[in-house]
Scaffold this motif. Structure first.
Motif, PDB file in Angstrom:
ATOM      1  N   ALA A 196      14.996  12.590 -39.055  1.00 15.56           N
ATOM      2  CA  ALA A 196      13.752  13.367 -38.988  1.00 15.56           C
ATOM      3  C   ALA A 196      12.644  12.571 -38.301  1.00 15.56           C
ATOM      4  N   ALA A 197      12.522  11.298 -38.662  1.00 11.46           N
ATOM      5  CA  ALA A 197      11.483  10.450 -38.069  1.00 11.46           C
ATOM      6  C   ALA A 197      11.701  10.269 -36.574  1.00 11.46           C
ATOM      7  N   MET A 198      12.953  10.112 -36.172  1.00 11.98           N
ATOM      8  CA  MET A 198      13.241   9.893 -34.758  1.00 11.98           C
ATOM      9  C   MET A 198      13.092  11.170 -33.945  1.00 11.98           C
ATOM     10  N   ALA A 199      13.391  12.317 -34.533  1.00 13.04           N
ATOM     11  CA  ALA A 199      13.150  13.591 -33.842  1.00 13.04           C
ATOM     12  C   ALA A 199      11.650  13.756 -33.602  1.00 13.04           C
ATOM     13  N   GLU A 200      10.853  13.393 -34.597  1.00  7.79           N
ATOM     14  CA  GLU A 200       9.395  13.452 -34.464  1.00  7.79           C
ATOM     15  C   GLU A 200       8.910  12.482 -33.388  1.00  7.79           C
ATOM     16  N   LEU A 201       9.457  11.265 -33.380  1.00  9.96           N
ATOM     17  CA  LEU A 201       9.065  10.279 -32.378  1.00  9.96           C
ATOM     18  C   LEU A 201       9.448  10.745 -30.978  1.00  9.96           C
ATOM     19  N   ALA A 202      10.650  11.271 -30.814  1.00  8.32           N
ATOM     20  CA  ALA A 202      11.089  11.752 -29.501  1.00  8.32           C
ATOM     21  C   ALA A 202      10.179  12.879 -29.004  1.00  8.32           C
ATOM     22  N   ALA A 203       9.802  13.787 -29.884  1.00 12.14           N
ATOM     23  CA  ALA A 203       8.899  14.874 -29.505  1.00 12.14           C
ATOM     24  C   ALA A 203       7.527  14.315 -29.106  1.00 12.14           C
ATOM     25  N   PHE A 204       7.052  13.311 -29.840  1.00 13.33           N
ATOM     26  CA  PHE A 204       5.777  12.667 -29.512  1.00 13.33           C
ATOM     27  C   PHE A 204       5.840  12.023 -28.128  1.00 13.33           C
ATOM     28  N   VAL A 205       6.917  11.296 -27.863  1.00 17.39           N
ATOM     29  CA  VAL A 205       7.078  10.624 -26.567  1.00 17.39           C
ATOM     30  C   VAL A 205       7.122  11.666 -25.447  1.00 17.39           C
ATOM     31  N   GLU A 206       7.891  12.724 -25.651  1.00 14.39           N
ATOM     32  CA  GLU A 206       7.984  13.763 -24.623  1.00 14.39           C
ATOM     33  C   GLU A 206       6.605  14.371 -24.327  1.00 14.39           C
ATOM     34  N   GLN A 207       5.827  14.598 -25.360  1.00 14.28           N
ATOM     35  CA  GLN A 207       4.506  15.219 -25.206  1.00 14.28           C
ATOM     36  C   GLN A 207       3.472  14.277 -24.596  1.00 14.28           C
ATOM     37  N   ASN A 208       3.541  12.998 -24.925  1.00 16.00           N
ATOM     38  CA  ASN A 208       2.471  12.063 -24.576  1.00 16.00           C
ATOM     39  C   ASN A 208       2.794  11.056 -23.484  1.00 16.00           C
ATOM     40  N   GLU A 209       4.042  11.018 -23.033  1.00 12.76           N
ATOM     41  CA  GLU A 209       4.434  10.036 -22.028  1.00 12.76           C
ATOM     42  C   GLU A 209       5.247  10.698 -20.917  1.00 12.76           C
ATOM     43  N   PRO A 210       4.587  11.471 -20.058  1.00 11.83           N
ATOM     44  CA  PRO A 210       5.321  12.206 -19.026  1.00 11.83           C
ATOM     45  C   PRO A 210       5.968  11.317 -17.962  1.00 11.83           C
ATOM     46  N   GLN A 211       5.610  10.048 -17.921  1.00 14.05           N
ATOM     47  CA  GLN A 211       6.180   9.159 -16.914  1.00 14.05           C
ATOM     48  C   GLN A 211       7.603   8.708 -17.253  1.00 14.05           C
TER      49      GLN A 211
END
Length: 129
Positions: free
Chosen positions: A23-38
């Motif tokens: 659950a924590a890693m799914a949340e982190l992956a979604a955060f990265v996708e949203q905030n780090e487009p590079q």
């Protein structure tokens, strides 16, 4: 290959923490996708038995990995009780400052080692977006 960077970390999942970690890693992956487009790619993988987690990401340049450490770095802290980091492997040429940051992350998440592998030959194909 220019400044292309590949990153792989491998961690042992602490007993009884797999579902919480997923659950924590799914949340982190979604955060990265949203905030780090590079970032070209960011993948969280688990062994078949759920005892080992690997996180693999690809960056067009060193600046992308440096930004990832800055933006997502605070999100690593809640993951610390769920894993014991074994290794961080970086394929490419990180800056000395980035290596220091990666070593700090390794200590935070389980005193793993940081391994830097300079690319000798090869190529990377991806489109700029």
């Amino acid at each position: 290959m220019g400044d292309f960077i590949a990153y792989l970390d491998t961690s042992d999942v602490r007993p009884g923490k797999l579902e919480e970690l997923k659950a924590a890693m799914a949340e982190l992956a979604a955060f990265v996708e949203q905030n780090e487009p590079q970032i070209i790619s960011y993948c969280v993988c688990f062994s078949e038995d759920g005892s080992v987690m690997s996180v693999l990401h690809f960056h067009r340049d060193v600046a992308s990995l440096e930004l990832h450490m800055k933006v997502a770095g605070p999100k690593f802290v809640p993951v610390a009780p769920l894993i014991k980091l074994r290794t961080i492997e970086v394929f490419g040429r990180p800056t000395e400052d980035l290596v220091v940051q990666l070593r700090a992350k390794a200590q935070l998440l389980g005193s793993g080692t940081v391994i830097v592998r300079d690319v000798h030959a090869g190529f990377a194909r991806f489109t700029r977006g």
